[in-house]
Motif scaffolding. Structure first.
Motif, short mmCIF file in Angstrom:
data_model
loop_
_atom_site.label_atom_id
_atom_site.label_comp_id
_atom_site.label_asym_id
_atom_site.label_seq_id
_atom_site.Cartn_x
_atom_site.Cartn_y
_atom_site.Cartn_z
N PRO A 72 0.67 -1.13 -0.08
CA PRO A 72 -0.06 0.11 -0.02
C PRO A 72 0.87 1.16 -0.06
O PRO A 72 0.61 2.38 -0.57
CB PRO A 72 -0.74 -0.18 1.14
CG PRO A 72 -0.91 -1.70 1.30
CD PRO A 72 0.41 -2.22 1.03
N ALA A 73 1.93 1.16 0.57
CA ALA A 73 3.02 2.30 0.75
C ALA A 73 3.43 2.60 -0.78
O ALA A 73 3.56 4.20 -0.82
CB ALA A 73 4.09 2.10 1.51
N LEU A 74 3.27 1.73 -1.78
CA LEU A 74 3.66 2.47 -3.16
C LEU A 74 2.78 3.51 -3.74
O LEU A 74 3.11 4.12 -4.42
CB LEU A 74 3.62 1.25 -4.16
CG LEU A 74 4.81 0.09 -3.57
CD1 LEU A 74 4.77 -1.10 -4.70
CD2 LEU A 74 6.25 0.73 -3.83
N LEU A 75 1.35 3.49 -3.28
CA LEU A 75 0.46 4.34 -3.68
C LEU A 75 0.55 5.74 -3.27
O LEU A 75 0.25 6.49 -3.71
CB LEU A 75 -0.95 3.82 -3.33
CG LEU A 75 -1.28 2.54 -3.83
CD1 LEU A 75 -2.80 2.19 -3.30
CD2 LEU A 75 -1.20 2.53 -5.44
N GLU A 76 1.36 5.93 -2.41
CA GLU A 76 1.58 7.37 -1.55
C GLU A 76 3.19 7.64 -2.34
O GLU A 76 3.32 9.13 -1.81
CB GLU A 76 2.27 7.03 -0.04
CG GLU A 76 1.10 6.50 0.76
CD GLU A 76 -0.35 7.05 0.65
OE1 GLU A 76 -0.31 8.41 0.82
OE2 GLU A 76 -1.32 6.45 0.63
#
Length: 331
Positions: free
Chosen positions: A271-275
């Motif tokens: 999920p951190a990749l979307l940030e």
């Protein structure tokens, strides 16, 4: 993502200055003693790690570094000035090896860490140094020693700053070949790129960054489809993503849906990749059909609130503003 950036350079330390053979000769002192001064030490070649430098690009253009030799000694016991050192700036994390043997000399792992890779020659002694009880007027002086000379190999394990993502055949390999020194295999069919490629992009004499061409992702990549997990893990340590979209890809009738599919894969894996900061890049604008859809596609993607650039990597059109925008996220 890590890769090895390499450079081979020659370093030559300065020779020591010669000692002086001289005797004091002044009015009323017709037979003065020896007063030859020592020669100065030669300058050394020093490697220094510095933060903010990310590649060895500069050392690929300048291959030879030579420090100054020491100044010769003079009469009146005047010592020669030491030669100036040469300081070679390298990125943190650079490993220094002997070029012939591969022997590791040092790892420069901290900002400010220095290593004398070639030591300057010692200055020769003047004849004033050789006075003794049995030798009052020595007729000898030493020559300076030669400075060390080496050929060394520098290796740098780099993390990619920018990741190129998108479906297979979106134009990633063409783009990295157009903007950097990377030369991946390029062809008009999916999965041409089977391993990540990295290239160094040089914006100007002071700024460069590393770009990773991540092989094309497909739906289900986060579950291992294709070589998905192998590819996705390379994206984790990039600072910004350039999301390439081929608006006339025959396998993707809806470019927006294709964009969202890749985003879903990123989020499902980590999920951190979307940030991460993301720039949307509409590719292949050299093709008439793609160019005709340019304005419509820009409107479609504008609502996402992200920078959008339309480029032709083949003709190198629109690349400079894209790279300048990407570099803003790397300061």
């Amino acid at each position: 993502m890590k890769f090895i950036d390499e450079a081979i350079i020659e370093v030559k330390a300065g020779d020591g200055g010669n000692g002086c053979l001289s005797f004091r000769r002044e009015k009323y002192v017709p037979r003065g003693g020896p007063d030859g001064g020592d020669g100065g030490n030669g300058g050394s070649c020093i490697l220094k790690a510095k933060a903010g430098i990310t590649t060895l690009m500069d050392l690929k253009f300048r291959k030879h570094f030579e420090a100054k030799r020491g100044v010769h000694g003079k009469g009146k016991k005047m010592y020669g000035k030491a030669g100036d050192d040469v300081v070679i700036i390298v990125p943190i994390g650079t490993t220094i090896k002997e070029a012939k043997t591969g022997k590791v000399l040092v790892d420069l792992a901290r900002a400010g860490q220095e290593f004398v890779v070639a030591k300057g020659g010692k200055g020769g002694r003047g004849n004033a140094r050789f006075v003794s009880s049995t030798r009052q007027a020595p007729q000898i002086a030493e020559k300076g020693k030669e400075g060390e000379e080496k050929t060394i190999k520098l290796e740098l394990k780099l993390l990619a700053d920018v990741g190129l993502i998108g479906f297979p055949n979106a134009g990633k390999s063409t783009l990295i070949a157009a903007i950097s020194n990377a030369r991946p295999k390029i062809a008009d069919y999916p999965f041409t790129t089977k391993v990540p490629h990295l290239g160094v992009v040089r914006l100007n004499t002071e700024k460069s960054f590393v770009v990773a061409d991540i092989p094309g992702l497909i739906e289900g990549a986060h579950k291992g489809a294709g070589m998905g997990i192998q590819f996705l893990k390379h994206i984790e340590r990039t600072k910004i993503l350039l999301h390439l979209i081929d608006v006339i890809d025959p396998t993707q009738s809806d470019p927006l849906a294709a964009y969202r599919a890749i985003r879903e894969e990123l989020g499902a894996y980590q999920p951190a990749l979307l940030e991460k900061p993301e720039i949307i890049v509409l590719t292949k604008m050299d093709m008439q059909k793609a160019f005709e859809q340019k304005k419509e596609m820009e409107k479609v993607f504008k609502n996402l609130g992200k920078p959008i650039f339309a480029i032709s990597a083949l003709k190198k059109e629109g690349l400079k503003p894209l790279l300048q925008e990407a570099s803003k996220f790397l300061t």
